[in-house]
Design an enzyme around this catalytic site. Sequence first.
Site, short mmCIF file in Angstrom:
data_model
loop_
_atom_site.label_atom_id
_atom_site.label_comp_id
_atom_site.label_asym_id
_atom_site.label_seq_id
_atom_site.Cartn_x
_atom_site.Cartn_y
_atom_site.Cartn_z
N SER A 90 9.30 11.93 6.21
CA SER A 90 8.49 11.40 5.43
C SER A 90 7.23 11.71 5.31
O SER A 90 6.25 11.30 4.50
CB SER A 90 8.42 9.80 5.71
N THR A 192 5.69 6.98 6.37
CA THR A 192 4.12 7.42 6.10
C THR A 192 3.30 7.36 7.09
O THR A 192 3.41 6.04 7.79
CB THR A 192 3.73 6.59 5.05
N THR A 210 1.73 11.53 3.36
CA THR A 210 3.27 11.19 3.07
C THR A 210 3.69 12.17 2.20
O THR A 210 3.15 13.04 1.43
CB THR A 210 3.48 9.88 2.45
N ARG A 220 5.90 11.68 -9.46
CA ARG A 220 5.63 10.30 -9.07
C ARG A 220 4.73 10.38 -7.90
O ARG A 220 4.78 11.20 -6.84
CB ARG A 220 6.96 9.48 -8.40
N THR A 243 1.87 1.14 4.59
CA THR A 243 3.16 2.10 4.39
C THR A 243 4.19 1.16 3.60
O THR A 243 3.87 0.09 3.45
CB THR A 243 3.79 2.48 5.83
N GLY A 244 5.10 1.75 3.11
CA GLY A 244 5.95 1.05 2.29
C GLY A 244 6.13 1.40 0.95
O GLY A 244 5.62 2.57 0.46
N1 ASP Z 1 3.95 4.56 0.59
C1 ASP Z 1 4.60 5.63 0.49
C2 ASP Z 1 4.76 6.01 -1.04
O1 ASP Z 1 4.75 4.98 -1.72
C3 ASP Z 1 6.09 5.66 1.19
C4 ASP Z 1 5.99 4.78 2.39
O2 ASP Z 1 5.15 4.56 3.11
O3 ASP Z 1 7.29 4.57 2.54
O4 ASP Z 1 4.65 6.97 -1.34
#
Ligand code: ASP
Length: 332
Positions: A90, A192, A210, A220, A243-244
């Site tokens: 990631s 991330t 990330t 994106r 994160t997320g």
């Molecule tokens: N926040 C990151 C993104 O949206 C991905 C992640 O943390 O899972 O690119």
Amino acid sequence: MKRRNFLKNSGVATAGVLSTPFLTSCKANEEEKKSILKGHTETIKPIVICTWDFHNASAKAWEVLSSGASALDAVEQGVKVEEDDVNNQSVGRGGRPDRDGRVTLDACIMDKDGNCGAVLAMQHIANPISVARKVMEDTPHVMLAGKGAEQFAYEKGFEKMDLLTEQSKKEWLEWKKTSRYEPIINIENHDTIGMLAIDKNGNIAGGCTTSGMAYKMAGRVGDSPIIGAGLFVDNEVGGATATGVGEEVVRTVGSFLIVELMRQGKSPQEACEEGIRRIIAKNKGKLDFQIGFIAINKKGETGGYCIHPGFTYRTYSGKGHDNNPSKSFLKP
Ligand code: ASP
């Protein structure tokens, strides 16, 4: 009046007051200004906090802090450990590609003076956090994207490399058989690394890096390189990072919100919980995605909160180090 109460009473407007030319230029008020700012920093402790169970990254950051270096150096060196780890799919090299098979990286960094730098959707460079730092320090800009970021990195001496590992390529080819975009909570792509540190001088810095959501559309960009969304630091107050699913964090400018809530008197824990509640309120019960926030205040108090159980965050300080299970909005 204690700074905490002062801030509570005056709310967000305080930010404007403290940053006005009045305080910075009026020499007669220098001492007063120092004491106001000091009120929130009784216990200055070096400490590192990062999303997820990144022991090696937090240990590296702690090593840098322990040598007396700045929080900025600590977060850069710390998150680089994950960028260089090809087993972390990631972040950095080894990251999962977009749906066309290209690994594109996002990162940002922010220092104690509110300086910041970011790179977005950058290919072929293994350490976007260091390029982000160069954007911050060596250009008049905050963000460089795509080809421009890559070109800048080469000018600064970064090496061109293939970021797609055999493992990530194999998984992508497997994914292409169905091409269904369904991120799995906590598993698919939420590693991330967002990191915040306070150094021995009590200064705060943060970094976030990330490869974004796996199999995303080309171009994106999520929250991670967006100052205010994936990361925010205010050296008077604290810092937050996320994160997320980035789109949801961007919609609430999550990290900035959490820092502002701390400015108004909330603890890092309370502020993270409110940050998650704002996202939940916007989504009206549709919670099939994960977000995790972590935060730290000027005293070195920390907090973390997420939507689904499973998110953890690491802390590393003179008191030892821990992987802390985050409290969650939805219960296990
Ligand atoms: N926040 C990151 C993104 O949206 C991905 C992640 O943390 O899972 O690119």
